[in-house]
Design an enzyme around this catalytic site. Structure first.
Site, PDB file in Angstrom:
ATOM      1  N   GLY B  90      40.526  32.704  35.015  1.00 13.63           N
ATOM      2  CA  GLY B  90      41.665  32.821  34.115  1.00 13.63           C
ATOM      3  C   GLY B  90      41.134  32.836  32.697  1.00 13.63           C
ATOM      4  O   GLY B  90      40.131  33.493  32.430  1.00 13.63           O
ATOM      5  N   SER B 122      34.442  33.037  37.771  1.00 14.73           N
ATOM      6  CA  SER B 122      34.814  33.562  36.445  1.00 14.73           C
ATOM      7  C   SER B 122      34.883  32.441  35.395  1.00 14.73           C
ATOM      8  O   SER B 122      33.856  31.836  35.091  1.00 14.73           O
ATOM      9  CB  SER B 122      36.122  34.331  36.592  1.00 14.73           C
ATOM     10  OG  SER B 122      36.374  35.112  35.476  1.00 14.73           O
ATOM     11  N   ALA B 123      36.060  32.105  34.859  1.00 15.86           N
ATOM     12  CA  ALA B 123      36.158  31.014  33.872  1.00 15.86           C
ATOM     13  C   ALA B 123      35.609  29.712  34.445  1.00 15.86           C
ATOM     14  O   ALA B 123      34.953  28.940  33.733  1.00 15.86           O
ATOM     15  CB  ALA B 123      37.610  30.832  33.434  1.00 15.86           C
ATOM     16  N   HIS B 159      31.595  38.662  35.153  1.00 15.50           N
ATOM     17  CA  HIS B 159      32.137  40.036  35.122  1.00 15.50           C
ATOM     18  C   HIS B 159      31.242  40.923  34.249  1.00 15.50           C
ATOM     19  O   HIS B 159      31.760  41.815  33.562  1.00 15.50           O
ATOM     20  CB  HIS B 159      33.565  40.068  34.557  1.00 15.50           C
ATOM     21  CG  HIS B 159      34.573  39.281  35.341  1.00 15.50           C
ATOM     22  ND1 HIS B 159      35.109  39.717  36.526  1.00 15.50           N
ATOM     23  CD2 HIS B 159      35.143  38.067  35.113  1.00 15.50           C
ATOM     24  CE1 HIS B 159      35.978  38.817  36.977  1.00 15.50           C
ATOM     25  NE2 HIS B 159      35.999  37.801  36.141  1.00 15.50           N
ATOM     26  N   GLU B 194      29.888  41.484  39.108  1.00 13.35           N
ATOM     27  CA  GLU B 194      30.869  41.126  40.139  1.00 13.35           C
ATOM     28  C   GLU B 194      30.265  41.301  41.532  1.00 13.35           C
ATOM     29  O   GLU B 194      29.819  42.396  41.883  1.00 13.35           O
ATOM     30  CB  GLU B 194      32.119  41.991  39.978  1.00 13.35           C
ATOM     31  CG  GLU B 194      32.836  41.710  38.656  1.00 13.35           C
ATOM     32  CD  GLU B 194      34.068  42.582  38.445  1.00 13.35           C
ATOM     33  OE1 GLU B 194      34.255  43.563  39.184  1.00 13.35           O
ATOM     34  OE2 GLU B 194      34.835  42.262  37.513  1.00 13.35           O
TER      35      GLU B 194
END
Lengths: 235, 235
Positions: B90, B122-123, B159, B194
């Site tokens: 997020g 991710s985050a 990413h 990714e």
């Protein structure tokens, strides 16, 4: 009376630095001999001197002198006395940190409110909004605040780009990022595509350039605004 | 003994949530009944409950229970007692702000150092580095600090995406943004594509998945690291 040109980008693909907007800038800076350049955003990490030299060469073509704000002993004072100001692109976190560090944020806002002609591109445009919170840049330094000049009553997303339907990349699209901003902030955001700019003349705010821009507001669907559009309703 | 999986993304194009990495996660969480999920990053602005529900459905397939950290009265205490922790993706600015607000940053670092199995995507991966300064996210909220968990002695760029040579977009490439970071910071940055992840087992840090990763260090040319590579030299 405010007098600003706020551009999405300095450079269009396949064209020279500020080339696409130079005719506009000739008029904008017609009554100025010397432009004070704010090189703080340092794109790609280039030095203040290198950046200023590039800008000076560009404006020499229309007979303007350019002096870097970093060369003055008292940058805040120099902004007050500037005939005209240009803030170039680069990293917005760095730019905002330096503007606060040198005490330039407030005198710059004051000068622009009083009519000093201003040009911003990319990061230099971001700072004309209420906050820098819709920048695309990496947080390479920690600024004391995200508040910026507030010359327009909304925020900008420069270099706005539409989602690529063909991409297999799963990182957030620009539209998703702005939607996340609106989960916490009511400030409208104008997605300004490369080649577009905003003209501020007194209280009149107009979309310029060949492209439409995309307006994002909290709780509403995004809409396309045609060039030439009066942006007075965006607040 | 540290035991972390740090993934570039939760989802690969055309595949379900965490699907590509699920076999790995079955082993990783083999000895846990219940995973505490940190939903603070709220992708696209979804609620903590919605996000936790999505994650719970996914882990139900391998017989794991999931409980959202937002449902506990004392999140810091709950982290200390957690059997396992997953932090989803997020917005990294929001995630870091909430971790500080609820006093979770320090107990989480302590728990992970003591061996609580961890998954980040991710985050949730960004925060395992030294700082969050190489995130791709927008600064939608102002965190009290950019410092993060420091479970690995470098930073991540999840990413990670290579420059598209065909693009006419003039916004900075990912590589340029990381170069700007290195104009001010000496911390190495691993660009994690990714489908790649990092496995941390005690002091051993290994690159996993099918792809190579791109390592950026201050003053050096970027290099490609093959999957399986021991990342112990990156510091």
């Amino acid at each position: 009376m405010k007098n600003l040109i706020i551009a999405s980008t300095s450079t269009l693909h396949g064209s020279g630095y500020l080339e696409y907007i130079m005719p506009e800038l000739e008029t904008h800076f017609a009554h100025c001999q010397m432009i004070v350049f704010i090189p703080y955003a340092r794109p790609g990490g280039i030095t203040h001197d290198e950046y200023t030299e590039k800008v000076a060469q560009t404006f020499a073509r229309i007979g303007k002198e350019v002096v870097g704000l970093h060369t003055f002993e008292n940058p805040a004072e120099s902004i007050k006395n500037a005939e005209a100001v240009f803030t170039g692109g680069g990293n917005t976190f760095l730019l905002v940190s330096e503007l606060y560090r040198y005490g330039v944020m407030e005198p710059l806002a004051e000068a622009l409110t009083n009519g000093t002609p201003y040009l911003g591109s990319s990061a230099g445009s971001n700072i004309t909004g209420l906050t820098m919170q819709t920048t695309n840049d990496m947080p390479i330094v920690y600024p004391p605040s995200f508040r910026t000049l507030g010359m327009i009553p909304f925020n900008l997303n420069p270099h706005y780009i539409d989602a690529d339907g063909q991409s297999k990349h799963m990182g957030e699209t620009r539209e998703t990022r702005i939607k996340e901003f609106h989960a916490f902030n009511a400030v409208p955001v104008l997605g300004l595509r490369e080649g577009s700019w905003i003209e501020v003349k007194g209280e009149r705010i107009t979309l310029k350039g060949e492209l439409s821009a995309r307006l994002f507001r909290q709780g509403l669907d995004a809409v396309e605004l045609e060039t030439g559009c009066d942006l007075g309703f965006v607040r």
